[in-house]
Scaffold this active site. Sequence first.
Site: not given
Ligand code: ZN
Length: 252
Positions: A134-135, A138, A194
């Site tokens: 997930h990071e 980003h 997100e």
């Molecule tokens: Zn996030």
Amino acid sequence: MKKHQKTLLVALPLVAAMSLVGCKNMGADDLASLGMKGLKAATLSDNDVKALSQQSCAQMDAESRIAPKNSAYTKRLNKIAKSLGNNLNGTPINYKVYITKDVNAWAMANGCVRVYSGLMDMMTDNEIQGVLGHELGHVALGHSKKAIQVAYATEMALDAAASSGNAKIASLSKSKLGALASAVINAQFSQKQEQDADNYSFDYLVKKKINPAGLATAFDKLGGGDASILSSHPSSTARADNIRKKLAELKK
Ligand SMILES: [Zn+2]
């Protein structure tokens, strides 16, 4: 990603928020409402973004307790890092563990990824893979770059000398860099960002032949946190559900 711990919130109000679950920093809309549209955020070059991220990351490292190279935490993270890869579309990824009870993980645009031991203590390797995917999302999707541009514009706008146009990225003071770094790791991502990062993680894990189920159970573990942190974001439950739906699709 973040689950607030009340004691740490008191001790570390600036670094206590979390990029995965949510945060409370100034977003682009706040900037616009302050009449700062078109400030330096729009003109920072990719090299500036990289240099600023590097300096912000170095400042966070200087303010934090980094797990030693031979520690169990570092060895464990290195193993996880190996499964995820050390290069993201040409950006080298640098992983380190911060020793702290806080539950957090974040990434900067230059590929600096930091995982807090508090998060590692509560999650399995597979869950950490999901969180880090997930990071990395980003970073890969340009959210981290945008976050530091907004943070920089905000910090500079608050600084009279800097807004006169004399600010040089190379000569930012430690306190300025500290504020910038805090703003970056507390950056408020939109619900869409997100969710896009969640989906990126899912696809990335599948591509790396890693079971994406850990991403869902990571959200289960982060659920039940401070409701205000989650208020402007998809809830942990909704995010876990999204991943489970994709898992079911994958098995069809
Ligand atoms: Zn996030």
